[in-house]
Design an enzyme around this catalytic site. Sequence first.
Site, PDB file in Angstrom:
ATOM      1  N   HIS A 156      -7.288  -4.746  10.256  1.00 49.62           N
ATOM      2  CA  HIS A 156      -7.043  -4.571   8.784  1.00 49.62           C
ATOM      3  C   HIS A 156      -5.639  -5.009   8.375  1.00 49.62           C
ATOM      4  O   HIS A 156      -4.744  -5.019   9.108  1.00 49.62           O
ATOM      5  CB  HIS A 156      -6.972  -3.099   8.446  1.00 49.62           C
ATOM      6  CG  HIS A 156      -6.010  -2.153   8.876  1.00 49.62           C
ATOM      7  ND1 HIS A 156      -5.944  -1.174   9.915  1.00 49.62           N
ATOM      8  CD2 HIS A 156      -4.796  -1.956   8.256  1.00 49.62           C
ATOM      9  CE1 HIS A 156      -4.844  -0.562   9.906  1.00 49.62           C
ATOM     10  NE2 HIS A 156      -3.932  -1.019   8.956  1.00 49.62           N
ATOM     11  N   ASP A 192       0.767  -1.237  -0.048  1.00 47.83           N
ATOM     12  CA  ASP A 192      -0.090   0.098   0.104  1.00 47.83           C
ATOM     13  C   ASP A 192       0.909   1.141   0.237  1.00 47.83           C
ATOM     14  O   ASP A 192       1.954   1.029   0.134  1.00 47.83           O
ATOM     15  CB  ASP A 192      -0.793   0.012   1.363  1.00 47.83           C
ATOM     16  CG  ASP A 192      -0.189  -0.691   2.427  1.00 47.83           C
ATOM     17  OD1 ASP A 192       0.920  -0.593   2.598  1.00 47.83           O
ATOM     18  OD2 ASP A 192      -0.976  -0.776   3.478  1.00 47.83           O
ATOM     19  N   GLU A 209      -9.506  -1.766   5.341  1.00 46.75           N
ATOM     20  CA  GLU A 209     -10.128  -1.446   6.674  1.00 46.75           C
ATOM     21  C   GLU A 209     -11.477  -2.205   7.165  1.00 46.75           C
ATOM     22  O   GLU A 209     -11.854  -3.229   6.085  1.00 46.75           O
ATOM     23  CB  GLU A 209     -10.292  -0.011   6.564  1.00 46.75           C
ATOM     24  CG  GLU A 209      -9.265   1.150   6.559  1.00 46.75           C
ATOM     25  CD  GLU A 209      -8.338   1.293   7.707  1.00 46.75           C
ATOM     26  OE1 GLU A 209      -8.278   0.380   8.495  1.00 46.75           O
ATOM     27  OE2 GLU A 209      -7.729   2.434   7.657  1.00 46.75           O
TER      28      GLU A 209
HETATM   29  C1  GLP Z   1      -0.671   0.334   8.313  1.00 46.71           C
HETATM   30  C2  GLP Z   1      -0.436  -0.443   7.159  1.00 46.71           C
HETATM   31  C3  GLP Z   1      -0.435  -1.795   7.478  1.00 46.71           C
HETATM   32  C4  GLP Z   1       0.242  -2.547   8.915  1.00 46.71           C
HETATM   33  C5  GLP Z   1      -0.416  -1.513   9.876  1.00 46.71           C
HETATM   34  C6  GLP Z   1       0.360  -2.106  11.223  1.00 46.71           C
HETATM   35  O1  GLP Z   1      -1.989   0.662   8.549  1.00 46.71           O
HETATM   36  N1  GLP Z   1      -0.838  -0.091   6.224  1.00 46.71           N
HETATM   37  O2  GLP Z   1      -0.024  -2.548   6.514  1.00 46.71           O
HETATM   38  O3  GLP Z   1       0.099  -3.536   8.939  1.00 46.71           O
HETATM   39  O4  GLP Z   1      -0.326  -0.371   9.813  1.00 46.71           O
HETATM   40  O5  GLP Z   1       1.262  -1.394  11.488  1.00 46.71           O
HETATM   41  P1  GLP Z   1       2.456  -1.570  12.876  1.00 46.71           P
HETATM   42  O6  GLP Z   1       3.153  -2.753  12.143  1.00 46.71           O
HETATM   43  O7  GLP Z   1       3.150  -0.315  12.796  1.00 46.71           O
HETATM   44  O8  GLP Z   1       1.487  -1.902  13.849  1.00 46.71           O
END
Ligand code: GLP
Length: 261
Positions: free
Chosen positions: A143, A72, A148
Site C-alpha cells: 500500500h 494521510d 490498501e
Molecule cells: C503506514 C503509512 C504509509 C507508510 C507505511 C509503511 O501505513 N500510512 O504511508 O508507507 O505505514 O510504514 P513504515 O515506513 O513504518 O514501514
Amino acid sequence: MRVIIKEDAAKCATFVAGYIAYRIKQAKPTSAKPFVLGLPTGSTPLGVYKELIAMYKNKKISFENVVTFNMDEYVGLDENNPQSYHYFMFENFFNHINVKRENIHILNGMTKDYAKECDSYERAIAKAGGIDLFLGGVGSDGHIAFNEPFSSLTSRTRIKTLAPSTIKDNSRFFGGDMQKVPTQALTVGVGTIMDAKEVIIMATGAGKAEAVCQAVEGNINHRWTVSALQTHRHGMIVCDEQAAGGLSAGTKEYFNSIENR
Ligand code: GLP
C-alpha cells in the site's frame, strides 16, 4: 521508472534527502510560486527528515517557500495524540525547520464530515498548483499512503478502512496492541499521488522485498497499489539491498548498470 538500490537504509535516506534538497533549490521557489512537497509518515522516511533538518541547520536548504501536503491521517486521533500523523510530523520534522505553519497541510482525522475534509484537501492541492514531488513509503502489502490492497488506482482523497495486515504492521507504534490501532484513516488516493509531477517511493528492510518486487516486476494491479507507479512518467523507487532482495538478478543488474553509468 528509476530504481535506485543503495547498500542500506542510511544511504537511501542520504540520497533521498539530497534529491529533495536539489529539487527545491532547482525550483527557486518564491512565496508566489512555492515548491509543493508531498510527505509520508512511518519509520522509513525518518532518516530523510533527520538529514533535511541537518541541511537546514547548516543553511544548505530553506523551507520558507515550501508548501507541504501529508499523505494521510488516522481517523479519531487528534493532533496532540503521539500516535497521530500530525504529532509525528511536527515532532520529527516541522518543529525543526523554517516551514510556515500556514503552508503545512495534514488531513484532519477528527472531522465530522469526511467527504468535505477530503474534497477540500484535493482542492487545496489544486490551488497550490499540484504537488511537485510526492515522497512515500510502502506497506509490506504494497500500500501507498493508506491505499490498501484493492483500492482503485484512480482513487482520490477519501476515508479508507485499514487492512488487517496494516493494522498488524502499525500496531508496533501502539505498544503492540492491535486493538489500539484506529481502523480507519483519511488518505490521498492513488490518483492523487500519481498526479504529482514526480513520485519517490522509499522501501527499506526485507519486509518490503515482495512489495518492491511487485512494484517493479509485477503487473499493474490493485492488489499492490504501489504498482501504479509503473504508469508515472517520473516515478522512482529508492530501496536498500534487503528491500531489493526479491528482484531478479537481471533486474538488479539492469538498474544498477544504468544508475552507476
Ligand atoms: C503506514 C503509512 C504509509 C507508510 C507505511 C509503511 O501505513 N500510512 O504511508 O508507507 O505505514 O510504514 P513504515 O515506513 O513504518 O514501514
